[in-house]
Structure formats: C-alpha cells, structure tokens
Write a protein that holds these residues in place. Structure first.
Motif, PDB file in Angstrom:
ATOM      1  N   PHE A   1       0.859  -1.173   0.000  1.00  0.00           N
ATOM      2  CA  PHE A   1       0.000   0.000   0.000  1.00  0.00           C
ATOM      3  C   PHE A   1       0.899   1.227   0.000  1.00  0.00           C
ATOM      4  O   PHE A   1       1.761   1.357   0.873  1.00  0.00           O
TER       5      PHE A   1
ATOM      6  N   GLU B   1       1.196   5.681  -1.016  1.00  0.00           N
ATOM      7  CA  GLU B   1       0.448   6.919  -1.184  1.00  0.00           C
ATOM      8  C   GLU B   1       0.818   7.562  -2.512  1.00  0.00           C
ATOM      9  O   GLU B   1       1.977   7.581  -2.902  1.00  0.00           O
TER      10      GLU B   1
ATOM     11  N   GLU C   1       4.907   7.430  -3.378  1.00  0.00           N
ATOM     12  CA  GLU C   1       5.828   7.959  -2.375  1.00  0.00           C
ATOM     13  C   GLU C   1       7.269   7.490  -2.516  1.00  0.00           C
ATOM     14  O   GLU C   1       8.181   8.134  -2.023  1.00  0.00           O
TER      15      GLU C   1
ATOM     16  N   GLU D   1      -4.197   9.868  -2.116  1.00  0.00           N
ATOM     17  CA  GLU D   1      -4.889   8.602  -1.864  1.00  0.00           C
ATOM     18  C   GLU D   1      -3.891   7.474  -1.667  1.00  0.00           C
ATOM     19  O   GLU D   1      -2.804   7.492  -2.227  1.00  0.00           O
ATOM     20  N   LYS D   2      -4.288   6.470  -0.880  1.00  0.00           N
ATOM     21  CA  LYS D   2      -3.491   5.255  -0.708  1.00  0.00           C
ATOM     22  C   LYS D   2      -4.009   4.223  -1.698  1.00  0.00           C
ATOM     23  O   LYS D   2      -5.217   4.001  -1.799  1.00  0.00           O
TER      24      LYS D   2
ATOM     25  N   LYS E   1      -3.172   0.196  -3.658  1.00  0.00           N
ATOM     26  CA  LYS E   1      -2.493  -1.096  -3.557  1.00  0.00           C
ATOM     27  C   LYS E   1      -1.836  -1.374  -4.909  1.00  0.00           C
ATOM     28  O   LYS E   1      -2.493  -1.289  -5.947  1.00  0.00           O
TER      29      LYS E   1
ATOM     30  N   ARG F   1      -7.831   0.602  -4.345  1.00  0.00           N
ATOM     31  CA  ARG F   1      -7.595   1.568  -3.272  1.00  0.00           C
ATOM     32  C   ARG F   1      -7.520   0.837  -1.951  1.00  0.00           C
ATOM     33  O   ARG F   1      -8.057  -0.247  -1.797  1.00  0.00           O
ATOM     34  N   SER F   2      -6.876   1.482  -0.980  1.00  0.00           N
ATOM     35  CA  SER F   2      -6.794   0.828   0.333  1.00  0.00           C
ATOM     36  C   SER F   2      -7.923   1.285   1.220  1.00  0.00           C
ATOM     37  O   SER F   2      -8.561   2.258   1.023  1.00  0.00           O
TER      38      SER F   2
END
Length: 185
Positions: free
Chosen positions: A130, A132, A155, A170-171, A173, A184-185
C-alpha cells in the motif's frame, strides 16, 4: 550434494561456481534409452533463464541459501540497509542486488533477504504494497473506473498507471512484481 531425483522447485544449485534456482523440473522415462530430468533454471543474480537436462540419478551440488526476514531501514548512498529481525544485525545490500524492487521499498517494510555465505543474493518483497500517491493530474468530470489510465507518482518516486478517478494523497495497492494498480486501500 544431491541426486537429480531430489530436485524440487526453489532448490538452489551450484553449477560451474554459479548459483541457479530450479524453476521447473520434469522426470522423463522414454520408452527407449535411459531416464533423464529436464529442468528450467534461473540464474540467481542475473535472472537469466535456461533449460538444462540431467541424466537420472546424476549428483548435483546444492547451495545453502539462507532466507531471513529483515526490515528495511534506510538508503546509504547506493546501498540499502536492512536489519535482521532476530539478531538485530544490520547488513548493507547493493542497489544492483535490490534492483527494481527499490520502486516499492518503503521504510520499515518487512522483506525476505536471501543470503549465500553471508553475501546477499536478492531481496523478495511482499506481492503487494500500500503506497500513497504523491502526484497525479487531477481527474475531470466524467472520469469513471472503466475509462482509461493516467500516470501517478507514488511515495517511493516510482510511476504507476492508475484509473482516472485516483487523486493525489490517496493510498493505493500496487503489485510489486509488475507495478500494476490493484485497487484503493
């Protein structure tokens, strides 16, 4: 030393002073002639894949590969520093050994480091992480999940193709094997 009858997937062989991992093997007993073992081998360091055939019962030299769970700490120049979670010993792994895995290597991530005689061979990440999204172009009205994709910087600095509706912050996967967006996580 082991016999070709003992081969199994994942076993590391020492052939001509080079390490090869068994990807696939098949025992073949033709109607005429002696039995043999057909293998697909992957070079541990370079990733090169070759097919090799052995006579049945032939002795092959196996290599001891120690796989340890380690935590990624930080990058030191070209090297990456990992800590053994059992002994708290820190080791430096070269950037060449880490390779493309660096694109998905997050601080404090737990990974598997394979060692042969104290020398790091490769770093194995979990199949997905996961992360960002640090930057992506803003989506437009009408962007839907079934539409196209757009590049997004995550990131770690790597670029991943994501659906149009994903926004900065947003986070998500990501599959560490091929860099695919998984959700999305």
């Amino acid at each position: 030393m082991a016999s070709t009858n003992d081969l199994k997937n994942g076993l590391v062989l020492n052939l001509d002073k080079e390490l090869w991992s068994v990807v696939e093997f098949q025992h073949v007993k033709p109607g005429k002639g002696p039995a043999f073992v057909r293998t697909t081998l992957k070079h541990v360091l370079s990733g090169k894949v070759v097919d090799k055939t052995f006579n049945a019962g032939t002795k092959v030299e196996t290599a001891t590969v120690d796989k340890r769970t380690m935590q990624y700490l930080y990058q030191d120049g070209e090297d990456y520093v990992f800590m053994d979670l059992d002994t708290y010993e820190q080791i430096h792994v070269s950037g060449a050994t880490v390779g493309d895995n660096a694109n998905y290597l997050l601080p404090e991530a737990e990974v598997t480091v394979a060692l042969h005689e104290g020398v790091p061979l490769y770093v194995e990440l979990p199949t997905s992480v996961f992360v960002e999204v640090t930057y992506t172009e803003p989506g437009l009205q009408g962007d839907r999940s079934t539409g196209g994709t757009k590049p997004a910087t995550i990131e770690t600095g790597a670029t991943v193709q994501v659906p149009l509706f994903i926004t900065t912050g947003e986070k998500i996967k990501v599959d560490t094997r091929d860099g695919r967006y998984l959700g999305r996580s």
